[in-house]
Scaffold this motif. Structure first.
Motif, PDB file in Angstrom:
ATOM      1  N   UNK A  79      30.829 -28.561  11.869  1.00 36.64           N
ATOM      2  CA  UNK A  79      30.378 -27.281  11.312  1.00 36.64           C
ATOM      3  C   UNK A  79      30.778 -26.085  12.180  1.00 36.64           C
ATOM      4  N   UNK A  80      31.003 -24.942  11.543  1.00 36.67           N
ATOM      5  CA  UNK A  80      31.247 -23.688  12.258  1.00 36.67           C
ATOM      6  C   UNK A  80      29.915 -23.183  12.776  1.00 36.67           C
ATOM      7  N   UNK A  81      29.899 -22.664  13.976  1.00 40.56           N
ATOM      8  CA  UNK A  81      28.666 -22.148  14.591  1.00 40.56           C
ATOM      9  C   UNK A  81      28.891 -20.725  15.067  1.00 40.56           C
ATOM     10  N   UNK A  82      27.831 -19.912  15.051  1.00 44.12           N
ATOM     11  CA  UNK A  82      27.907 -18.553  15.578  1.00 44.12           C
ATOM     12  C   UNK A  82      27.517 -18.505  17.051  1.00 44.12           C
ATOM     13  N   UNK A  83      26.927 -19.588  17.545  1.00 40.01           N
ATOM     14  CA  UNK A  83      26.471 -19.623  18.926  1.00 40.01           C
ATOM     15  C   UNK A  83      26.612 -21.044  19.433  1.00 40.01           C
ATOM     16  N   UNK A  84      26.999 -21.180  20.689  1.00 40.41           N
ATOM     17  CA  UNK A  84      27.170 -22.510  21.279  1.00 40.41           C
ATOM     18  C   UNK A  84      26.805 -22.441  22.754  1.00 40.41           C
ATOM     19  N   UNK A  85      26.271 -23.541  23.282  1.00 45.26           N
ATOM     20  CA  UNK A  85      25.988 -23.620  24.709  1.00 45.26           C
ATOM     21  C   UNK A  85      27.069 -24.486  25.338  1.00 45.26           C
ATOM     22  N   UNK A  86      27.754 -23.922  26.344  1.00 49.08           N
ATOM     23  CA  UNK A  86      28.836 -24.631  27.002  1.00 49.08           C
ATOM     24  C   UNK A  86      28.698 -24.450  28.504  1.00 49.08           C
ATOM     25  N   UNK A  87      28.623 -25.569  29.228  1.00 47.36           N
ATOM     26  CA  UNK A  87      28.472 -25.574  30.678  1.00 47.36           C
ATOM     27  C   UNK A  87      27.304 -24.698  31.132  1.00 47.36           C
ATOM     28  N   UNK A  89      25.997 -22.073  29.682  1.00 46.75           N
ATOM     29  CA  UNK A  89      26.040 -20.672  29.256  1.00 46.75           C
ATOM     30  C   UNK A  89      26.019 -20.628  27.734  1.00 46.75           C
ATOM     31  N   UNK A  90      25.155 -19.794  27.164  1.00 48.95           N
ATOM     32  CA  UNK A  90      25.091 -19.636  25.722  1.00 48.95           C
ATOM     33  C   UNK A  90      26.082 -18.554  25.306  1.00 48.95           C
ATOM     34  N   UNK A  91      27.068 -18.932  24.517  1.00 51.07           N
ATOM     35  CA  UNK A  91      28.085 -18.003  24.037  1.00 51.07           C
ATOM     36  C   UNK A  91      27.790 -17.649  22.592  1.00 51.07           C
ATOM     37  N   UNK A  92      27.917 -16.370  22.238  1.00 44.55           N
ATOM     38  CA  UNK A  92      27.767 -15.974  20.846  1.00 44.55           C
ATOM     39  C   UNK A  92      29.111 -15.492  20.329  1.00 44.55           C
ATOM     40  N   UNK A  93      29.205 -15.269  19.029  1.00 43.86           N
ATOM     41  CA  UNK A  93      30.511 -14.971  18.436  1.00 43.86           C
ATOM     42  C   UNK A  93      31.098 -13.636  18.887  1.00 43.86           C
ATOM     43  N   UNK A  95      30.584 -12.565  22.052  1.00 42.14           N
ATOM     44  CA  UNK A  95      30.626 -12.724  23.504  1.00 42.14           C
ATOM     45  C   UNK A  95      29.815 -11.646  24.228  1.00 42.14           C
ATOM     46  N   UNK A  96      28.614 -11.362  23.722  1.00 46.62           N
ATOM     47  CA  UNK A  96      27.738 -10.378  24.357  1.00 46.62           C
ATOM     48  C   UNK A  96      26.827 -11.027  25.403  1.00 46.62           C
ATOM     49  N   UNK A  97      26.652 -12.343  25.364  1.00 42.90           N
ATOM     50  CA  UNK A  97      25.773 -13.100  26.266  1.00 42.90           C
ATOM     51  C   UNK A  97      24.311 -12.687  26.112  1.00 42.90           C
ATOM     52  N   UNK A  98      23.967 -11.983  25.043  1.00 41.83           N
ATOM     53  CA  UNK A  98      22.613 -11.472  24.846  1.00 41.83           C
ATOM     54  C   UNK A  98      21.579 -12.599  24.864  1.00 41.83           C
ATOM     55  N   UNK A  99      21.789 -13.645  24.063  1.00 42.08           N
ATOM     56  CA  UNK A  99      20.811 -14.737  24.017  1.00 42.08           C
ATOM     57  C   UNK A  99      20.747 -15.489  25.337  1.00 42.08           C
ATOM     58  N   UNK A 100      21.889 -15.620  26.020  1.00 42.88           N
ATOM     59  CA  UNK A 100      21.888 -16.299  27.316  1.00 42.88           C
ATOM     60  C   UNK A 100      21.038 -15.523  28.320  1.00 42.88           C
ATOM     61  N   UNK A 101      21.209 -14.211  28.344  1.00 45.12           N
ATOM     62  CA  UNK A 101      20.437 -13.372  29.264  1.00 45.12           C
ATOM     63  C   UNK A 101      18.952 -13.437  28.915  1.00 45.12           C
ATOM     64  N   UNK A 102      18.618 -13.382  27.625  1.00 44.14           N
ATOM     65  CA  UNK A 102      17.218 -13.468  27.210  1.00 44.14           C
ATOM     66  C   UNK A 102      16.607 -14.816  27.591  1.00 44.14           C
ATOM     67  N   UNK A 103      17.352 -15.909  27.377  1.00 45.25           N
ATOM     68  CA  UNK A 103      16.853 -17.239  27.727  1.00 45.25           C
ATOM     69  C   UNK A 103      16.655 -17.372  29.233  1.00 45.25           C
ATOM     70  N   UNK A 104      17.613 -16.859  30.006  1.00 45.37           N
ATOM     71  CA  UNK A 104      17.513 -16.932  31.463  1.00 45.37           C
ATOM     72  C   UNK A 104      16.343 -16.101  31.969  1.00 45.37           C
ATOM     73  N   UNK A 105      16.174 -14.891  31.423  1.00 40.34           N
ATOM     74  CA  UNK A 105      15.053 -14.040  31.821  1.00 40.34           C
ATOM     75  C   UNK A 105      13.725 -14.698  31.458  1.00 40.34           C
ATOM     76  N   UNK A 106      13.653 -15.332  30.300  1.00 40.64           N
ATOM     77  CA  UNK A 106      12.429 -16.005  29.885  1.00 40.64           C
ATOM     78  C   UNK A 106      12.101 -17.172  30.822  1.00 40.64           C
ATOM     79  N   UNK A 107      13.117 -17.953  31.201  1.00 40.61           N
ATOM     80  CA  UNK A 107      12.887 -19.050  32.152  1.00 40.61           C
ATOM     81  C   UNK A 107      12.365 -18.500  33.475  1.00 40.61           C
ATOM     82  N   UNK A 108      12.942 -17.372  33.916  1.00 37.86           N
ATOM     83  CA  UNK A 108      12.499 -16.757  35.168  1.00 37.86           C
ATOM     84  C   UNK A 108      11.046 -16.311  35.061  1.00 37.86           C
TER      85      UNK A 108
END
Length: 184
Positions: A79-87, A89-93, A95-108
């Motif tokens: 399937x085609x995806x708009x977002x993927x986690x690779x190594x 890092x969460x990449x979005x279509x 490449x803003x890294x917005x969700x990755x930054x939000x997830x990392x900040x939430x974990x912190x």
């Protein structure tokens, strides 16, 4: 993995047991065609070495409406995806890294909340127990106190280094109100 299939129309990036297959073009149809041709070649290699893939994700970048048929590996659609986690890092279509930054900040925030009792002003721990200091040498020097290299052979080549190489010292303290960071 020296015999991993290659192709002039795709870029293959390998890291440990992860493989990324990239193709670029102004035409999404041509990208799909190049990727599908490579997947046919990859399937033969996977069969030869009896390797199975447990996860396959396709990631597309761009704003075009994706009406392309999904790619297939062994007749299984990917399937085609708009977002993927690779190594990690969460990449979005876009490449803003917005969700990755939000997830990392939430974990912190979660970790900081669990440490709140130790870091608050009412804590019985003094500031020395809530802070740390690190040194980063600018010339690539390795702290030999933390890294010992032993060998039976006499080294034939050695590199002299200055007695006191340039370094950057970073001091960080955690407390309930936030983080104090100082560089010297």
């Amino acid at each position: 993995m020296y015999d991993f299939p290659t192709s002039p129309t795709v870029e293959v990036c390998l890291f440990a047991d992860d493989a990324t297959i990239l193709s670029q073009s102004r035409s999404p149809e041509l990208v799909r065609k190049n990727l599908q041709a490579y997947l046919v070649k990859l399937k033969k290699w996977l069969t030869l070495w009896r390797i199975s893939i447990n996860t396959s994700i396709i990631f597309k970048k761009g704003n075009y409406k994706n009406k392309l048929n999904p790619l297939k590996l062994s007749r299984n659609p990917i399937p085609w995806c708009d977002e993927v986690q690779y190594l990690g890092v969460t990449l979005d279509k876009k490449l803003t890294y917005r969700n990755h930054i939000l997830q990392t900040a939430n974990k912190f925030r979660i970790k900081l909340h669990t440490l709140h009792r130790l870091l608050s002003r009412k804590s019985k721990l003094n500031l020395d127990k809530k802070s740390d200091e690190a040194h980063f040498w600018l010339n690539g020097y390795v702290n030999k106190q933390n890294c010992r290299i032993w060998s039976e052979a006499n080294p034939q080549v050695y590199v002299e280094t200055p007695l006191h190489p340039e370094k950057l010292t970073v001091w960080c303290a955690l407390w309930a109100g936030g983080i104090l960071l100082q560089k010297r």
